[in-house]
Design a protein around this motif. Structure first.
Motif, PDB file in Angstrom:
ATOM      1  N   MET A   1     -41.422 -16.172   1.013  1.00 12.56           N
ATOM      2  CA  MET A   1     -42.671 -15.455   1.196  1.00 12.56           C
ATOM      3  C   MET A   1     -42.448 -14.238   2.082  1.00 12.56           C
ATOM      4  O   MET A   1     -41.653 -14.272   3.002  1.00 12.56           O
ATOM      5  N   ASN A   2     -43.168 -13.206   1.797  1.00 15.81           N
ATOM      6  CA  ASN A   2     -43.079 -11.962   2.540  1.00 15.81           C
ATOM      7  C   ASN A   2     -44.401 -11.749   3.279  1.00 15.81           C
ATOM      8  O   ASN A   2     -45.417 -11.488   2.652  1.00 15.81           O
ATOM      9  N   LYS A   3     -44.395 -11.885   4.583  1.00 17.80           N
ATOM     10  CA  LYS A   3     -45.602 -11.724   5.395  1.00 17.80           C
ATOM     11  C   LYS A   3     -45.532 -10.369   6.085  1.00 17.80           C
ATOM     12  O   LYS A   3     -44.555 -10.064   6.769  1.00 17.80           O
ATOM     13  N   ILE A   4     -46.566  -9.555   5.863  1.00 18.16           N
ATOM     14  CA  ILE A   4     -46.604  -8.246   6.500  1.00 18.16           C
ATOM     15  C   ILE A   4     -47.873  -8.098   7.324  1.00 18.16           C
ATOM     16  O   ILE A   4     -48.911  -8.674   7.004  1.00 18.16           O
ATOM     17  N   THR A   5     -47.757  -7.319   8.377  1.00 16.81           N
ATOM     18  CA  THR A   5     -48.884  -7.025   9.242  1.00 16.81           C
ATOM     19  C   THR A   5     -49.182  -5.541   9.139  1.00 16.81           C
ATOM     20  O   THR A   5     -48.268  -4.711   9.233  1.00 16.81           O
ATOM     21  N   ILE A   6     -50.444  -5.202   8.941  1.00 16.20           N
ATOM     22  CA  ILE A   6     -50.877  -3.824   8.806  1.00 16.20           C
ATOM     23  C   ILE A   6     -51.779  -3.489   9.984  1.00 16.20           C
ATOM     24  O   ILE A   6     -52.782  -4.174  10.207  1.00 16.20           O
ATOM     25  N   ARG A   7     -51.427  -2.475  10.731  1.00 13.81           N
ATOM     26  CA  ARG A   7     -52.287  -2.010  11.820  1.00 13.81           C
ATOM     27  C   ARG A   7     -53.296  -1.038  11.233  1.00 13.81           C
ATOM     28  O   ARG A   7     -52.944  -0.157  10.450  1.00 13.81           O
ATOM     29  N   GLY A  17     -60.640  -4.756  11.430  1.00 19.43           N
ATOM     30  CA  GLY A  17     -60.011  -5.303  12.620  1.00 19.43           C
ATOM     31  C   GLY A  17     -58.768  -4.490  12.956  1.00 19.43           C
ATOM     32  O   GLY A  17     -58.276  -3.719  12.144  1.00 19.43           O
ATOM     33  N   ALA A  18     -58.229  -4.691  14.135  1.00 18.69           N
ATOM     34  CA  ALA A  18     -57.077  -3.910  14.595  1.00 18.69           C
ATOM     35  C   ALA A  18     -55.839  -4.156  13.749  1.00 18.69           C
ATOM     36  O   ALA A  18     -54.989  -3.276  13.594  1.00 18.69           O
ATOM     37  N   SER A  19     -55.719  -5.362  13.192  1.00 14.42           N
ATOM     38  CA  SER A  19     -54.589  -5.640  12.304  1.00 14.42           C
ATOM     39  C   SER A  19     -54.991  -6.666  11.253  1.00 14.42           C
ATOM     40  O   SER A  19     -55.911  -7.459  11.466  1.00 14.42           O
ATOM     41  N   VAL A  20     -54.298  -6.603  10.124  1.00 12.70           N
ATOM     42  CA  VAL A  20     -54.546  -7.483   8.989  1.00 12.70           C
ATOM     43  C   VAL A  20     -53.191  -8.027   8.544  1.00 12.70           C
ATOM     44  O   VAL A  20     -52.199  -7.293   8.544  1.00 12.70           O
ATOM     45  N   GLU A  21     -53.148  -9.289   8.161  1.00  6.29           N
ATOM     46  CA  GLU A  21     -51.910  -9.873   7.648  1.00  6.29           C
ATOM     47  C   GLU A  21     -52.066 -10.217   6.175  1.00  6.29           C
ATOM     48  O   GLU A  21     -53.112 -10.702   5.751  1.00  6.29           O
ATOM     49  N   LEU A  22     -51.014  -9.921   5.408  1.00  3.70           N
ATOM     50  CA  LEU A  22     -50.962 -10.286   3.999  1.00  3.70           C
ATOM     51  C   LEU A  22     -49.676 -11.057   3.747  1.00  3.70           C
ATOM     52  O   LEU A  22     -48.651 -10.774   4.367  1.00  3.70           O
ATOM     53  N   THR A  23     -49.730 -11.998   2.830  1.00  4.28           N
ATOM     54  CA  THR A  23     -48.545 -12.738   2.423  1.00  4.28           C
ATOM     55  C   THR A  23     -48.386 -12.583   0.921  1.00  4.28           C
ATOM     56  O   THR A  23     -49.348 -12.724   0.173  1.00  4.28           O
ATOM     57  N   ARG A  65     -41.524   0.344  -0.876  1.00  5.81           N
ATOM     58  CA  ARG A  65     -41.531  -1.116  -0.766  1.00  5.81           C
ATOM     59  C   ARG A  65     -41.652  -1.507   0.700  1.00  5.81           C
ATOM     60  O   ARG A  65     -41.031  -0.918   1.567  1.00  5.81           O
ATOM     61  N   LEU A  66     -42.455  -2.534   0.950  1.00  3.85           N
ATOM     62  CA  LEU A  66     -42.740  -2.994   2.306  1.00  3.85           C
ATOM     63  C   LEU A  66     -42.086  -4.336   2.561  1.00  3.85           C
ATOM     64  O   LEU A  66     -42.067  -5.202   1.686  1.00  3.85           O
ATOM     65  N   THR A  67     -41.570  -4.518   3.771  1.00  4.40           N
ATOM     66  CA  THR A  67     -40.983  -5.796   4.156  1.00  4.40           C
ATOM     67  C   THR A  67     -41.655  -6.280   5.440  1.00  4.40           C
ATOM     68  O   THR A  67     -42.352  -5.519   6.123  1.00  4.40           O
ATOM     69  N   SER A  68     -41.389  -7.516   5.775  1.00  3.89           N
ATOM     70  CA  SER A  68     -41.985  -8.090   6.986  1.00  3.89           C
ATOM     71  C   SER A  68     -41.457  -7.430   8.251  1.00  3.89           C
ATOM     72  O   SER A  68     -42.093  -7.509   9.295  1.00  3.89           O
ATOM     73  N   GLU A  69     -40.327  -6.744   8.174  1.00  3.04           N
ATOM     74  CA  GLU A  69     -39.782  -6.067   9.346  1.00  3.04           C
ATOM     75  C   GLU A  69     -40.395  -4.689   9.576  1.00  3.04           C
ATOM     76  O   GLU A  69     -40.230  -4.100  10.638  1.00  3.04           O
ATOM     77  N   ASP A  70     -41.100  -4.152   8.580  1.00  5.18           N
ATOM     78  CA  ASP A  70     -41.664  -2.808   8.689  1.00  5.18           C
ATOM     79  C   ASP A  70     -42.875  -2.772   9.608  1.00  5.18           C
ATOM     80  O   ASP A  70     -43.663  -3.716   9.661  1.00  5.18           O
TER      81      ASP A  70
END
Length: 81
Positions: A1-7, A17-23, A65-70
């Motif tokens: 699974m690839n979990k990313i956080t977007i500010r 909200g200040a940040s959103v998470e997507l998986t 392309r986005l990764t969880s480290e970005d």
């Protein structure tokens, strides 16, 4: 699974909200990120569509392309006057 956080900044930060998470099961592109956020937050669809997306402090294209480290930021356009 690839979990990313977007500010989220400015008006989007107020709405989402200040940040959103997507998986996701695979790395998302910026275009796919917009699609998923628009489905999750339909009232913010127009603002999401017009917002700039920055990845690691550089503006990204729809094909990036986005990764969880970005470090991902969603920055709505603002107008001055």
């Amino acid at each position: 699974m690839n979990k990313i956080t977007i500010r989220c900044f400015a008006g989007l930060g107020e709405q989402l909200g200040a940040s959103v998470e997507l998986t996701a099961e695979h790395p998302l592109t910026v275009a796919e990120l917009r699609q998923q956020l628009s489905e999750r937050y339909p009232d913010s669809r127009d603002m999401i569509a017009r917002a700039m997306v920055a990845v690691n402090q550089e503006y990204a294209t729809e094909a990036t392309r986005l990764t969880s480290e970005d470090e991902i930021a969603l920055i709505p356009l603002v107008s001055g006057g």
